[in-house]
Motif scaffolding. Sequence first.
Motif, PDB file in Angstrom:
ATOM      1  N   SER A 109       7.237  17.524 -10.803  1.00  6.42           N
ATOM      2  CA  SER A 109       6.317  18.261  -9.665  1.00  6.42           C
ATOM      3  C   SER A 109       5.627  16.362 -10.147  1.00  6.42           C
ATOM      4  N   THR A 110       5.230  16.360 -11.561  1.00  4.08           N
ATOM      5  CA  THR A 110       4.806  16.293 -12.395  1.00  4.08           C
ATOM      6  C   THR A 110       4.694  14.712 -12.855  1.00  4.08           C
ATOM      7  N   THR A 111       6.524  14.791 -12.800  1.00  2.00           N
ATOM      8  CA  THR A 111       7.257  13.525 -13.037  1.00  2.00           C
ATOM      9  C   THR A 111       7.615  12.870 -11.535  1.00  2.00           C
ATOM     10  N   ILE A 112       7.812  13.532 -10.148  1.00  2.77           N
ATOM     11  CA  ILE A 112       7.584  12.790  -9.038  1.00  2.77           C
ATOM     12  C   ILE A 112       6.519  12.313  -8.709  1.00  2.77           C
ATOM     13  N   TYR A 113       4.963  12.939  -8.928  1.00  2.00           N
ATOM     14  CA  TYR A 113       3.850  12.188  -8.466  1.00  2.00           C
ATOM     15  C   TYR A 113       3.857  11.247  -8.948  1.00  2.00           C
ATOM     16  N   ALA A 114       4.176  11.231 -11.029  1.00  2.00           N
ATOM     17  CA  ALA A 114       4.205   9.829 -10.858  1.00  2.00           C
ATOM     18  C   ALA A 114       5.044   8.406 -10.204  1.00  2.00           C
ATOM     19  N   HIS A 115       5.910   8.491 -10.195  1.00  2.00           N
ATOM     20  CA  HIS A 115       7.295   8.413  -9.124  1.00  2.00           C
ATOM     21  C   HIS A 115       6.290   7.559  -7.819  1.00  2.00           C
ATOM     22  N   MET A 116       5.441   8.298  -7.017  1.00  2.00           N
ATOM     23  CA  MET A 116       4.975   8.035  -5.323  1.00  2.00           C
ATOM     24  C   MET A 116       3.933   7.177  -6.391  1.00  2.00           C
ATOM     25  N   GLN A 117       3.301   7.293  -7.443  1.00  2.08           N
ATOM     26  CA  GLN A 117       1.823   6.265  -7.592  1.00  2.08           C
ATOM     27  C   GLN A 117       2.671   4.764  -8.034  1.00  2.08           C
ATOM     28  N   ALA A 118       3.724   5.095  -8.968  1.00  9.65           N
ATOM     29  CA  ALA A 118       4.681   3.081  -8.909  1.00  9.65           C
ATOM     30  C   ALA A 118       5.098   3.398  -7.907  1.00  9.65           C
ATOM     31  N   CYS A 119       5.893   3.840  -7.298  1.00  9.36           N
ATOM     32  CA  CYS A 119       6.477   3.083  -5.762  1.00  9.36           C
ATOM     33  C   CYS A 119       5.585   3.349  -4.373  1.00  9.36           C
ATOM     34  N   GLY A 120       4.316   3.237  -4.736  1.00 10.30           N
ATOM     35  CA  GLY A 120       2.961   2.942  -3.950  1.00 10.30           C
ATOM     36  C   GLY A 120       3.015   4.227  -2.457  1.00 10.30           C
ATOM     37  N   MET A 121       3.989   5.445  -2.803  1.00 15.51           N
ATOM     38  CA  MET A 121       3.586   6.762  -1.799  1.00 15.51           C
ATOM     39  C   MET A 121       2.013   7.288  -1.851  1.00 15.51           C
ATOM     40  N   VAL A 122       1.607   6.448  -3.273  1.00 17.98           N
ATOM     41  CA  VAL A 122      -0.218   6.927  -3.751  1.00 17.98           C
ATOM     42  C   VAL A 122      -0.385   6.127  -4.016  1.00 17.98           C
ATOM     43  N   ASN A 123      -1.114   5.090  -3.563  1.00 14.40           N
ATOM     44  CA  ASN A 123      -2.723   4.806  -4.137  1.00 14.40           C
ATOM     45  C   ASN A 123      -3.637   5.202  -5.147  1.00 14.40           C
ATOM     46  N   ASP A 124      -2.864   4.794  -6.429  1.00 11.22           N
ATOM     47  CA  ASP A 124      -4.126   5.282  -7.715  1.00 11.22           C
ATOM     48  C   ASP A 124      -4.664   4.702  -8.216  1.00 11.22           C
ATOM     49  N   HIS A 125      -4.997   3.662  -7.764  1.00 11.73           N
ATOM     50  CA  HIS A 125      -5.455   1.780  -8.268  1.00 11.73           C
ATOM     51  C   HIS A 125      -7.034   2.642  -8.596  1.00 11.73           C
ATOM     52  N   SER A 126      -7.775   2.191  -9.280  1.00 11.49           N
ATOM     53  CA  SER A 126      -9.406   2.751  -9.336  1.00 11.49           C
ATOM     54  C   SER A 126      -9.676   2.040  -8.275  1.00 11.49           C
ATOM     55  N   LEU A 127     -11.332   2.393  -8.036  1.00 14.47           N
ATOM     56  CA  LEU A 127     -11.565   1.813  -6.741  1.00 14.47           C
ATOM     57  C   LEU A 127     -11.909   0.349  -7.664  1.00 14.47           C
ATOM     58  N   ASP A 128     -12.686  -0.035  -8.204  1.00 14.25           N
ATOM     59  CA  ASP A 128     -12.611  -0.863  -9.200  1.00 14.25           C
ATOM     60  C   ASP A 128     -11.815  -2.286 -10.112  1.00 14.25           C
ATOM     61  N   CYS A 129     -10.130  -1.470  -9.344  1.00 12.74           N
ATOM     62  CA  CYS A 129      -9.708  -1.884 -10.134  1.00 12.74           C
ATOM     63  C   CYS A 129      -8.711  -3.038  -8.451  1.00 12.74           C
ATOM     64  N   PHE A 130      -9.068  -5.029  -9.138  1.00 11.01           N
ATOM     65  CA  PHE A 130      -8.621  -5.154  -8.019  1.00 11.01           C
ATOM     66  C   PHE A 130      -6.880  -5.208  -7.431  1.00 11.01           C
ATOM     67  N   ARG A 131      -6.663  -4.168  -7.674  1.00 10.55           N
ATOM     68  CA  ARG A 131      -5.564  -4.565  -6.815  1.00 10.55           C
ATOM     69  C   ARG A 131      -5.275  -3.677  -5.727  1.00 10.55           C
ATOM     70  N   ARG A 132      -6.197  -2.646  -6.026  1.00 14.56           N
ATOM     71  CA  ARG A 132      -6.568  -1.218  -5.093  1.00 14.56           C
ATOM     72  C   ARG A 132      -5.750  -2.092  -3.787  1.00 14.56           C
ATOM     73  N   GLU A 133      -7.315  -2.753  -3.332  1.00 15.59           N
ATOM     74  CA  GLU A 133      -7.381  -3.522  -1.529  1.00 15.59           C
ATOM     75  C   GLU A 133      -6.409  -4.466  -1.868  1.00 15.59           C
ATOM     76  N   GLN A 134      -5.571  -4.725  -2.872  1.00 18.97           N
ATOM     77  CA  GLN A 134      -4.307  -5.771  -2.473  1.00 18.97           C
ATOM     78  C   GLN A 134      -3.315  -5.445  -1.587  1.00 18.97           C
ATOM     79  N   ILE A 135      -2.736  -4.156  -2.416  1.00 20.27           N
ATOM     80  CA  ILE A 135      -2.328  -2.901  -2.031  1.00 20.27           C
ATOM     81  C   ILE A 135      -2.118  -3.042  -0.720  1.00 20.27           C
ATOM     82  N   ILE A 136      -3.994  -2.755   0.226  1.00 18.39           N
ATOM     83  CA  ILE A 136      -3.916  -1.944   0.843  1.00 18.39           C
ATOM     84  C   ILE A 136      -3.506  -2.204   1.969  1.00 18.39           C
TER      85      ILE A 136
END
Length: 199
Positions: free
Chosen positions: A163-190
Amino acid sequence: MTELCRCPWLDTSKADYVAYHDTEWGVPLLDDDKLFEFLTLEAAQAGLSWYTVLKKRPHYRTVLANFDAQQVARFSQHQIERLLQDPGIIRNRLKVEAAVNNARCFLAIQQEFGSFAAYQWRFVDGRPIVNAIRGPADYRATSKASDAFSKDLKQRGFKFVGSTTIYAHMQACGMVNDHSLDCFRREQIIATYRQLGLG
């Protein structure tokens, strides 16, 4: 010039790591070749730092036929033994054998669902999960979705897909957006979700 704000986990002294964060991490992927690449690299990373694997990615692309699952699925035992002598990759027998095994399982999923992307995105109902990350303490290692995804992959014969490996995979390929609230990429990806037909 104002410095861009980025996620707190990122070591900004490493230019290649910054480039990965700024252009790849968290971007929704619907391309099966890239999904196989990320899944294979995450499995290789288990127990190591992601940066260790990231530095080796160009060589992995060379020796794993540019992450062509059909070609990797046909690797012979002789090819596996050659890979185990290659210092350009993680020379762990179980992980190398898992890459070949997982390629075969990956092809089976493609045949059943039409694409691996169609299968994978079912675990978040086709909608990226957007988390509110304020600081390092808000990052998680697993989720209910990664538990379910991991369990299903294991039942289908995949290796190194906890599950830990798969969660990292989900983060990497955008199934989860875990960019921090102040990260410039968060809203760009949304902003890309609607363009990609997600959510």
